[in-house]
Design a protein around this motif. Sequence first.
Motif, mmCIF file in Angstrom:
data_model
loop_
_atom_site.group_PDB
_atom_site.id
_atom_site.type_symbol
_atom_site.label_atom_id
_atom_site.label_comp_id
_atom_site.label_asym_id
_atom_site.label_seq_id
_atom_site.Cartn_x
_atom_site.Cartn_y
_atom_site.Cartn_z
ATOM 1 N N LEU A 130 37.824 -8.966 54.445
ATOM 2 C CA LEU A 130 36.997 -9.950 53.740
ATOM 3 C C LEU A 130 36.545 -9.423 52.389
ATOM 4 O O LEU A 130 36.170 -8.253 52.250
ATOM 5 C CB LEU A 130 35.778 -10.292 54.599
ATOM 6 C CG LEU A 130 36.098 -10.813 56.006
ATOM 7 C CD1 LEU A 130 34.817 -11.041 56.793
ATOM 8 C CD2 LEU A 130 36.917 -12.093 55.913
ATOM 9 N N LEU A 131 36.564 -10.312 51.415
ATOM 10 C CA LEU A 131 36.083 -9.990 50.074
ATOM 11 C C LEU A 131 34.936 -10.941 49.752
ATOM 12 O O LEU A 131 35.020 -12.131 50.033
ATOM 13 C CB LEU A 131 37.196 -10.189 49.049
ATOM 14 C CG LEU A 131 38.478 -9.390 49.304
ATOM 15 C CD1 LEU A 131 39.563 -9.826 48.340
ATOM 16 C CD2 LEU A 131 38.213 -7.903 49.177
ATOM 17 N N GLN A 132 33.909 -10.387 49.161
ATOM 18 C CA GLN A 132 32.762 -11.216 48.810
ATOM 19 C C GLN A 132 32.375 -10.879 47.385
ATOM 20 O O GLN A 132 31.913 -9.765 47.155
ATOM 21 C CB GLN A 132 31.614 -10.931 49.806
ATOM 22 C CG GLN A 132 30.402 -11.785 49.618
ATOM 23 C CD GLN A 132 30.701 -13.260 49.810
ATOM 24 O OE1 GLN A 132 31.592 -13.635 50.555
ATOM 25 N NE2 GLN A 132 29.999 -14.101 49.088
ATOM 26 N N PRO A 133 32.582 -11.727 46.376
ATOM 27 C CA PRO A 133 33.194 -13.057 46.472
ATOM 28 C C PRO A 133 34.695 -12.985 46.752
ATOM 29 O O PRO A 133 35.300 -11.933 46.572
ATOM 30 C CB PRO A 133 32.937 -13.644 45.080
ATOM 31 C CG PRO A 133 32.916 -12.463 44.168
ATOM 32 C CD PRO A 133 32.253 -11.372 44.971
ATOM 33 N N SER B 71 35.183 -5.666 53.049
ATOM 34 C CA SER B 71 34.867 -5.350 54.434
ATOM 35 C C SER B 71 36.116 -5.509 55.280
ATOM 36 O O SER B 71 36.671 -6.601 55.373
ATOM 37 C CB SER B 71 33.762 -6.305 54.894
ATOM 38 O OG SER B 71 33.346 -5.956 56.184
ATOM 39 N N THR B 72 36.569 -4.419 55.855
ATOM 40 C CA THR B 72 37.762 -4.502 56.701
ATOM 41 C C THR B 72 37.455 -3.972 58.097
ATOM 42 O O THR B 72 36.732 -2.998 58.261
ATOM 43 C CB THR B 72 38.925 -3.662 56.119
ATOM 44 O OG1 THR B 72 38.568 -2.292 56.161
ATOM 45 C CG2 THR B 72 39.233 -4.058 54.698
ATOM 46 N N VAL C 234 45.430 -13.307 53.893
ATOM 47 C CA VAL C 234 45.145 -13.237 55.323
ATOM 48 C C VAL C 234 43.808 -12.523 55.511
ATOM 49 O O VAL C 234 43.696 -11.314 55.327
ATOM 50 C CB VAL C 234 46.269 -12.491 56.070
ATOM 51 C CG1 VAL C 234 45.945 -12.410 57.564
ATOM 52 C CG2 VAL C 234 47.612 -13.176 55.849
ATOM 53 N N MET C 235 42.793 -13.286 55.884
ATOM 54 C CA MET C 235 41.447 -12.745 56.045
ATOM 55 C C MET C 235 41.236 -12.162 57.436
ATOM 56 O O MET C 235 40.542 -11.177 57.622
ATOM 57 C CB MET C 235 40.428 -13.855 55.840
ATOM 58 C CG MET C 235 40.641 -14.630 54.560
ATOM 59 S SD MET C 235 39.614 -16.108 54.533
ATOM 60 C CE MET C 235 38.003 -15.350 54.406
ATOM 61 N N LYS C 236 41.784 -12.859 58.426
ATOM 62 C CA LYS C 236 41.651 -12.398 59.802
ATOM 63 C C LYS C 236 42.967 -12.627 60.511
ATOM 64 O O LYS C 236 43.684 -13.588 60.218
ATOM 65 C CB LYS C 236 40.559 -13.188 60.541
ATOM 66 C CG LYS C 236 39.187 -13.043 59.956
ATOM 67 C CD LYS C 236 38.159 -13.660 60.891
ATOM 68 C CE LYS C 236 36.797 -13.705 60.179
ATOM 69 N NZ LYS C 236 35.750 -14.312 61.029
ATOM 70 N N GLU C 237 43.205 -11.773 61.439
ATOM 71 C CA GLU C 237 44.452 -11.889 62.153
ATOM 72 C C GLU C 237 44.266 -11.350 63.555
ATOM 73 O O GLU C 237 43.523 -10.388 63.773
ATOM 74 C CB GLU C 237 45.508 -11.053 61.441
ATOM 75 C CG GLU C 237 46.895 -11.272 61.933
ATOM 76 C CD GLU C 237 47.815 -10.164 61.454
ATOM 77 O OE1 GLU C 237 48.992 -10.219 61.799
ATOM 78 O OE2 GLU C 237 47.334 -9.245 60.769
#
Lengths: 262, 262, 262, 262
Positions: A39-42, A70-71, B33-36
């Motif tokens: 996830l990237l924010q923004p 965030s991974t 791909v944010m989640k997998e």
Amino acid sequence: MQLTAGCHISFTATAPAPLILMLRPRSGFAQWVMKEEYLLQPQVPVVEYTDSYGNLCQRLIVPEGALAVSTTVQVETADHVDVQPGAPFVPIQHLPETALQFLLPSRYCQSDSLAELASEIVADSRPGYDQVDTIRQWIHSHIQYAYGASDVSTSAVETARHRVGVCRDFAHLGIALCRSLNIPARMVVGYLYQLEPMDLHAWFEAFVGDHWYVFDASQSELRGNRIAIAYGRDAADVALATQFGPITLTDMQVWVDAVAPQ
Amino acid sequence: MQLTAGCHISFTATAPAPLILMLRPRSGFAQWVMKEEYLLQPQVPVVEYTDSYGNLCQRLIVPEGALAVSTTVQVETADHVDVQPGAPFVPIQHLPETALQFLLPSRYCQSDSLAELASEIVADSRPGYDQVDTIRQWIHSHIQYAYGASDVSTSAVETARHRVGVCRDFAHLGIALCRSLNIPARMVVGYLYQLEPMDLHAWFEAFVGDHWYVFDASQSELRGNRIAIAYGRDAADVALATQFGPITLTDMQVWVDAVAPQ
Amino acid sequence: MQLTAGCHISFTATAPAPLILMLRPRSGFAQWVMKEEYLLQPQVPVVEYTDSYGNLCQRLIVPEGALAVSTTVQVETADHVDVQPGAPFVPIQHLPETALQFLLPSRYCQSDSLAELASEIVADSRPGYDQVDTIRQWIHSHIQYAYGASDVSTSAVETARHRVGVCRDFAHLGIALCRSLNIPARMVVGYLYQLEPMDLHAWFEAFVGDHWYVFDASQSELRGNRIAIAYGRDAADVALATQFGPITLTDMQVWVDAVAPQ
Amino acid sequence: MQLTAGCHISFTATAPAPLILMLRPRSGFAQWVMKEEYLLQPQVPVVEYTDSYGNLCQRLIVPEGALAVSTTVQVETADHVDVQPGAPFVPIQHLPETALQFLLPSRYCQSDSLAELASEIVADSRPGYDQVDTIRQWIHSHIQYAYGASDVSTSAVETARHRVGVCRDFAHLGIALCRSLNIPARMVVGYLYQLEPMDLHAWFEAFVGDHWYVFDASQSELRGNRIAIAYGRDAADVALATQFGPITLTDMQVWVDAVAPQ
């Protein structure tokens, strides 16, 4: 064992600037990525590509202000790494082509300057796995693990001289010594369960017998439950974040937890 | 739009047999791909590798009995695909090297046998994007979409003759017609939001102007919110499951949903 | 101009030992290999492979005794290399993926340690081609060309300090300074017509504007009629002969001649 | 045996048009390219690249008028090809990754449609090398070698039906039958010493035991002294000349001679 591991990194930038991340582990022989979150924010645009070692790299622009990365991964890992005392040295002519590049000196692993030290260390070891393991033990015994004595420019030659460093330096020295004996060796960065203190970790692999074996000179014993994130010749290839411009890494948290059996 | 998409596939095997899956989308220009999640039940060993097109492939043995494969992805996709009427034909000498292989005939896209039909269809179109779009429209108008009239051995030449097929056949015909005009064209399989009825989908891309453009002859209009899973010359390269032995696919469910904005 | 170029290398070995050669130039944009000869005396078995940079490498065992390697190429070369003052710096996010690895520090090009020097040198230059050309001029003016002051372990940091070296050192310094400015730079070894004294030569290329440009800090002016044999990050990657064992290079002759027009 | 082999091809074009040639053999396990000549008359610009199979391809524009291409190689070849009756079938899970693509059906090798025929042919053979050799013998016995009965669009399915063809068709059928048994098989084009009548030749290789073995269904016995020029899935991948426009191949001569021992 199933592990859940991840890192949270905060960047700030005083102007938009490029960043290359290497934070998406791939599934391989000893690890199966069951779940993943990145996830990237923004949510800025990202292009992912594969480098020449097969690592997945994410290229993006950090916007002016802040970026949070965030991974998380949930991975089936091996409880024990493969150990093979007696696995023989592989003559150059029998090495797979893809291993040959890992014989060459590199930025942090000047194997061309460490042949004498390597010969002394392995004088009594059988060629192959046993030599590498002797190198691993020698480093663990002779190099002091300490923060602050080395930095991102520290190379194996300096670590051999000053005899102090962190996991990255231990790996560089192990790699350089192996290569000076014509044993292909490569750097790995990733997660290690129950690492103390918890952080991203670096270790190395050497090609002996018929495949790559894991070695970790910074640990007293070779533990499994590792998640490899990236492979390369040395830390220059496997930086988890390479920044090009006025970017500051302001915070970084890493965690690795066992997934309770259900 | 953020999509969550996935498929659940059940296999049974009367004896242990190899299976190659291609079910892990990669992040690319128009998709992040944010989640997998990629779950196997039971958790058998898997080795993942990258094929010559860059697709991630999972190689495993289906044990005697049953294997359930369940994959889910949450992806940031583009609401609209790139459309560029007038984008010019690219002379062969200016094509990127990686596009050249997509000029060649392949198992299901015998472009060497369809030049005459292609010329007729595009007679009044400007070379490049407009030709491909004319081909797409022609297929949409002249080929009947129907299940059961074609099977896994059906090729573009047969679809041109019988004028009936499913999305895979539509894509094969579009690809073959483009290639016969010396326009590189490749197959894509993946997810399409609001596809009716919901299933895995196939479309194609053509290289005109300066990059690959999406075309979908089975849809009345070109919609975005696609998740590409694999790229190849035709369906032979991008089978989501290739089985080698007494394996039966007993059930398959596919879903694509919008993620509600938070 | 058509050139004929070649080298003759004699090795002796006190026991059979592996050797990797990199002596077969490939045809590329500015060079067309019309004729080639690659002779081994005695004719031992050789396996040729392509390394990760696309160089052709020849792997063999030097038998006990002597091995003579003789290669000749006749090549159509460009009389002038491409020069483009004003060609802009390419932001990292627009670089082709294959150029990104040439931003990283390497064995002989510790770009991470030379940023300060680079900034001083290019203080008044426009970003891009002009910076690289200023670096090239600075090296040519400030580094003394002399044999014997450097050796195979000498790196760019040392050359910057001692200000003396040969073509290989000049190239390493140029590469390291470019990379410290985030300009991709790579090493080239090959032949240069009318090089004085004749020998194999080393120079570098930098990626600015839209492709790789040739720079040669050891020459007073940028001459064409070059034949590139191998490309890499630095000399570690492009050694024309890498030996693993008791092999001695006993003689080496290099020649480059113009082919008389017929 | 040392062979000198070459071809001379004449093209004419009514307007400038692109051409891709594949006429530069690479050195490999059983062949060492000692001398090579690749001449174009007139000398037009050429760019050489490597395709996804590792073949060297030459991309150029045929000018209006005529282009003569003349290539010669002198190669150290093996007098006998490797033969290994009893070499076992390799289960899919143990195949090297690079071999997997050669299991898939392709333009001229619709292995998905020939499983029944393959099973009949190999009913009494041990899995692996012996199956492939039985296929080779069956083709040699059951398919008539004749010119003019097949053309560039003829595929294995048609050859199986009409039972007539040339070396290319024999190879396609052999490949398709192997693949339908889950044995990787690939096409080779090149030179064969003492081929009657002399021409470029096509044969195939199958992966059994631990490497690729040569098979040639058009010859009564398996002779050595071959020079492979290109490898691929089938003839679509290994066309020695692929033309895109108003180009005519007006003449072609091929020769293979033994080099007299000195």
